[in-house]
Design an enzyme around this catalytic site. Structure first.
Site, PDB file in Angstrom:
ATOM      1  N   ASP A  76       3.846 -11.657   1.998  1.00  0.00           N
ATOM      2  CA  ASP A  76       3.196 -10.790   2.727  1.00  0.00           C
ATOM      3  C   ASP A  76       3.983 -10.362   3.988  1.00  0.00           C
ATOM      4  O   ASP A  76       4.200 -11.534   4.776  1.00  0.00           O
ATOM      5  CB  ASP A  76       1.925 -10.845   3.097  1.00  0.00           C
ATOM      6  CG  ASP A  76       1.528  -9.713   3.947  1.00  0.00           C
ATOM      7  OD1 ASP A  76       2.200  -8.864   4.198  1.00  0.00           O
ATOM      8  OD2 ASP A  76       0.218  -9.802   4.182  1.00  0.00           O
ATOM      9  N   ASN A 105      14.154  -3.841   2.884  1.00  0.00           N
ATOM     10  CA  ASN A 105      13.681  -2.650   2.336  1.00  0.00           C
ATOM     11  C   ASN A 105      12.307  -2.572   2.554  1.00  0.00           C
ATOM     12  O   ASN A 105      11.630  -1.451   2.732  1.00  0.00           O
ATOM     13  CB  ASN A 105      14.163  -2.468   0.791  1.00  0.00           C
ATOM     14  CG  ASN A 105      13.274  -1.486   0.249  1.00  0.00           C
ATOM     15  OD1 ASN A 105      13.342  -0.177   0.406  1.00  0.00           O
ATOM     16  ND2 ASN A 105      12.319  -1.796  -0.633  1.00  0.00           N
ATOM     17  N   TYR A 170       5.490   5.628  12.505  1.00  0.00           N
ATOM     18  CA  TYR A 170       6.458   5.438  11.576  1.00  0.00           C
ATOM     19  C   TYR A 170       7.987   5.564  11.825  1.00  0.00           C
ATOM     20  O   TYR A 170       8.987   4.777  11.672  1.00  0.00           O
ATOM     21  CB  TYR A 170       6.101   6.052  10.275  1.00  0.00           C
ATOM     22  CG  TYR A 170       7.241   5.835   9.131  1.00  0.00           C
ATOM     23  CD1 TYR A 170       7.226   4.400   8.696  1.00  0.00           C
ATOM     24  CD2 TYR A 170       7.759   7.047   8.557  1.00  0.00           C
ATOM     25  CE1 TYR A 170       8.422   4.446   7.556  1.00  0.00           C
ATOM     26  CE2 TYR A 170       8.622   6.794   7.636  1.00  0.00           C
ATOM     27  CZ  TYR A 170       9.019   5.541   7.017  1.00  0.00           C
ATOM     28  OH  TYR A 170       9.899   5.508   6.093  1.00  0.00           O
ATOM     29  N   ALA A 172       9.225   6.077  14.535  1.00  0.00           N
ATOM     30  CA  ALA A 172       9.791   5.136  15.707  1.00  0.00           C
ATOM     31  C   ALA A 172      10.178   3.699  15.115  1.00  0.00           C
ATOM     32  O   ALA A 172      11.038   3.170  15.789  1.00  0.00           O
ATOM     33  CB  ALA A 172       8.730   5.091  16.761  1.00  0.00           C
ATOM     34  N   LYS A 174      11.458   3.266  12.484  1.00  0.00           N
ATOM     35  CA  LYS A 174      12.756   3.372  11.563  1.00  0.00           C
ATOM     36  C   LYS A 174      13.887   3.614  12.698  1.00  0.00           C
ATOM     37  O   LYS A 174      15.029   3.261  12.382  1.00  0.00           O
ATOM     38  CB  LYS A 174      12.738   4.449  10.654  1.00  0.00           C
ATOM     39  CG  LYS A 174      11.584   4.203   9.398  1.00  0.00           C
ATOM     40  CD  LYS A 174      12.172   2.828   8.750  1.00  0.00           C
ATOM     41  CE  LYS A 174      11.388   2.514   7.624  1.00  0.00           C
ATOM     42  NZ  LYS A 174      11.657   1.306   6.739  1.00  0.00           N
TER      43      LYS A 174
HETATM   44  N1  LIG Z   1       9.669   7.028  -0.257  1.00  0.00           N
HETATM   45  C1  LIG Z   1      10.302   7.848   0.719  1.00  0.00           C
HETATM   46  O1  LIG Z   1      10.124   8.930   0.742  1.00  0.00           O
HETATM   47  C2  LIG Z   1      10.989   6.923   1.838  1.00  0.00           C
HETATM   48  C3  LIG Z   1      11.728   7.659   2.905  1.00  0.00           C
HETATM   49  C4  LIG Z   1      12.279   7.309   3.727  1.00  0.00           C
HETATM   50  C5  LIG Z   1      12.642   5.787   4.037  1.00  0.00           C
HETATM   51  N2  LIG Z   1      11.653   5.234   2.823  1.00  0.00           N
HETATM   52  C6  LIG Z   1      11.621   3.715   3.143  1.00  0.00           C
HETATM   53  O2  LIG Z   1      12.033   2.767   2.065  1.00  0.00           O
HETATM   54  C7  LIG Z   1      11.684   1.703   1.921  1.00  0.00           C
HETATM   55  C8  LIG Z   1      10.857   1.723   0.730  1.00  0.00           C
HETATM   56  O3  LIG Z   1       9.810   2.643   0.367  1.00  0.00           O
HETATM   57  P1  LIG Z   1       9.144   3.132  -1.087  1.00  0.00           P
HETATM   58  O4  LIG Z   1       8.866   4.617  -0.800  1.00  0.00           O
HETATM   59  O5  LIG Z   1       9.926   2.495  -2.047  1.00  0.00           O
HETATM   60  O6  LIG Z   1       8.038   2.236  -0.783  1.00  0.00           O
HETATM   61  P2  LIG Z   1       6.806   1.842  -1.880  1.00  0.00           P
HETATM   62  O7  LIG Z   1       6.942   2.616  -3.167  1.00  0.00           O
HETATM   63  O8  LIG Z   1       5.538   1.952  -1.246  1.00  0.00           O
HETATM   64  O9  LIG Z   1       7.221   0.387  -2.218  1.00  0.00           O
HETATM   65  C9  LIG Z   1       7.009  -0.521  -0.973  1.00  0.00           C
HETATM   66  C10 LIG Z   1       7.527  -1.934  -1.421  1.00  0.00           C
HETATM   67  O10 LIG Z   1       7.581  -2.801  -0.203  1.00  0.00           O
HETATM   68  C11 LIG Z   1       6.636  -3.689  -0.447  1.00  0.00           C
HETATM   69  N3  LIG Z   1       5.718  -3.852   0.538  1.00  0.00           N
HETATM   70  C12 LIG Z   1       4.941  -2.996   1.430  1.00  0.00           C
HETATM   71  N4  LIG Z   1       4.486  -3.969   1.866  1.00  0.00           N
HETATM   72  C13 LIG Z   1       4.749  -5.192   2.224  1.00  0.00           C
HETATM   73  C14 LIG Z   1       4.351  -6.451   2.755  1.00  0.00           C
HETATM   74  N5  LIG Z   1       3.453  -6.311   3.653  1.00  0.00           N
HETATM   75  N6  LIG Z   1       4.668  -7.435   2.433  1.00  0.00           N
HETATM   76  C15 LIG Z   1       5.550  -7.535   1.419  1.00  0.00           C
HETATM   77  N7  LIG Z   1       6.187  -6.356   0.487  1.00  0.00           N
HETATM   78  C16 LIG Z   1       5.654  -5.081   1.036  1.00  0.00           C
HETATM   79  C17 LIG Z   1       5.725  -3.263  -1.885  1.00  0.00           C
HETATM   80  O11 LIG Z   1       5.272  -4.524  -2.653  1.00  0.00           O
HETATM   81  P3  LIG Z   1       3.977  -4.841  -3.025  1.00  0.00           P
HETATM   82  O12 LIG Z   1       3.115  -3.743  -3.055  1.00  0.00           O
HETATM   83  O13 LIG Z   1       3.979  -5.794  -3.985  1.00  0.00           O
HETATM   84  O14 LIG Z   1       3.584  -5.654  -1.674  1.00  0.00           O
HETATM   85  C18 LIG Z   1       6.968  -2.444  -2.530  1.00  0.00           C
HETATM   86  O15 LIG Z   1       7.716  -3.295  -3.218  1.00  0.00           O
HETATM   87  C19 LIG Z   1      10.410   1.676   2.936  1.00  0.00           C
HETATM   88  O16 LIG Z   1      11.050   0.965   4.129  1.00  0.00           O
HETATM   89  C20 LIG Z   1      10.208   3.137   3.630  1.00  0.00           C
HETATM   90  O17 LIG Z   1       9.784   3.215   4.736  1.00  0.00           O
HETATM   91  C21 LIG Z   1      10.907   5.836   2.019  1.00  0.00           C
END
Ligand SMILES: NC(=O)c1ccc[n+]([C@@H]2O[C@H](COP(=O)([O-])OP(=O)(O)OC[C@H]3O[C@@H](n4cnc5c(N)ncnc54)[C@H](OP(=O)(O)O)[C@@H]3O)[C@@H](O)[C@H]2O)c1
Length: 265
Positions: A76, A105, A170, A172, A174
């Site tokens: 976590d 990530n 959020y 901020a 990033k």
């Molecule tokens: N999707 C978008 O549109 C988007 C756009 C811009 C930037 N991003 C960035 O890209 C990254 C990935 O986003 P995503 O959309 O792929 O997210 P996602 O589908 O919600 O997946 C998030 C990942 O992070 C892990 N995670 C979340 N909280 C955690 C914690 N407290 N400890 C350990 N692991 C944690 C989750 O694993 P578990 O659930 O197993 O903990 C999962 O593997 C993030 O940094 C997000 O801000 C996403």
């Protein structure tokens, strides 16, 4: 256009990253899973992590089934710094004593309008998106520097450089990640550690699945016209960790279908 899963399940293998180890945080799904699978297909030995042990195992199984090398370790990253340091030590051990590539990530994006953001959401945003990458880099980058080689890639967001009316804290976090990317490139770069970032656009993941309509609306007026696929971010990460990016330092690469850079009307 091929789907994310179609691409991930038929990735060609190569040896561009053979002999390198990679810790990819938040790789139990979404963008992180794609990064883990793409890096593994290029020969890296990958540590898959997240809070969910079952999903971590599923990603490891997918990688090993296609001939790659991966291990699962739950963590976590919203936890206290000491626990994250302990996780980093275990991750390094699982990877044979060395983390060559660190992909920060894992991230959370809760909270909408500023007055409605809860204390728990504020804490989670800071802890997961900013503090955890800082703790991991503080521990692992000096070890990369001692070896004279290593790469860090931070996952930012297109929202870091534009104001949107529905999220403030959020983006901020990033923006902080983007600045850390520049600062770490200066701090560790002269000792052989390259630090860069990728800024995804609106990407179709488990985390955004509940907002599919919003994603479609946001991306309709972009050059790409559709949401980004996680694998598109992963390809950018693969480039940034590769030797081909040797002279890319302190940069954040937009992989957003043109969302941040263009206005079509
Ligand atoms: N999707 C978008 O549109 C988007 C756009 C811009 C930037 N991003 C960035 O890209 C990254 C990935 O986003 P995503 O959309 O792929 O997210 P996602 O589908 O919600 O997946 C998030 C990942 O992070 C892990 N995670 C979340 N909280 C955690 C914690 N407290 N400890 C350990 N692991 C944690 C989750 O694993 P578990 O659930 O197993 O903990 C999962 O593997 C993030 O940094 C997000 O801000 C996403």
């Amino acid at each position: 256009m091929r789907t994310n899963e179609e691409i991930l399940s038929s990735l060609p293998s190569d040896s561009a990253l053979a002999g390198r180890t990679a810790l990819v945080t938040g790789s139990t799904g979404g963008i992180g899973e794609a990064v883990a699978r793409v890096l593994a297909a290029s020969g890296a030995e990958v540590l898959v992590s997240g809070r969910d042990a079952g999903r971590a195992r599923g990603v490891v199984d997918a990688i090993t089934a296609s001939g790659g090398r991966a291990h699962a370790l739950t963590a976590d990253l919203g936890a206290a710094p000491g626990e994250i340091r302990a996780f980093a030590e275990r991750a390094q051990e699982a990877l044979g004593g060395r983390v060559d590539l660190l992909v920060n990530n894992a991230g959370v994006y809760p909270g909408l309008l500023t007055p409605s953001v809860t204390d728990e959401e504020m804490e989670a945003l800071w802890a997961t998106n900013v503090r955890a990458p800082h703790v991991l880099v503080a521990l692992l980058a000096p070890r990369m520097a001692e070896r004279g080689a290593g790469v860090v890639v931070n996952v930012g967001s297109w929202m870091a450089r534009v104001g949107v009316p529905y999220k403030a804290l959020y983006p901020a976090t990033k923006a902080a990640v983007e600045q850390l990317t520049r600062a770490w490139a200066a701090e560790f770069g002269p000792r052989g550690v390259r630090v860069n970032g990728v800024a995804p656009g609106a990407t179709a993941t488990r985390g955004t699945a509940g907002n599919a309509d919003q994603l479609a609306a946001m991306t309709k007026a972009t050059p790409a016209g559709v949401p980004v696929r996680p694998v598109d971010i992963a390809y950018a990460v693969r480039y940034l960790v590769s030797d081909e990016a040797a002279f890319v330092q302190g940069a954040t690469l937009d992989v957003d279908g043109g969302l941040a850079a263009t206005r079509l009307r």
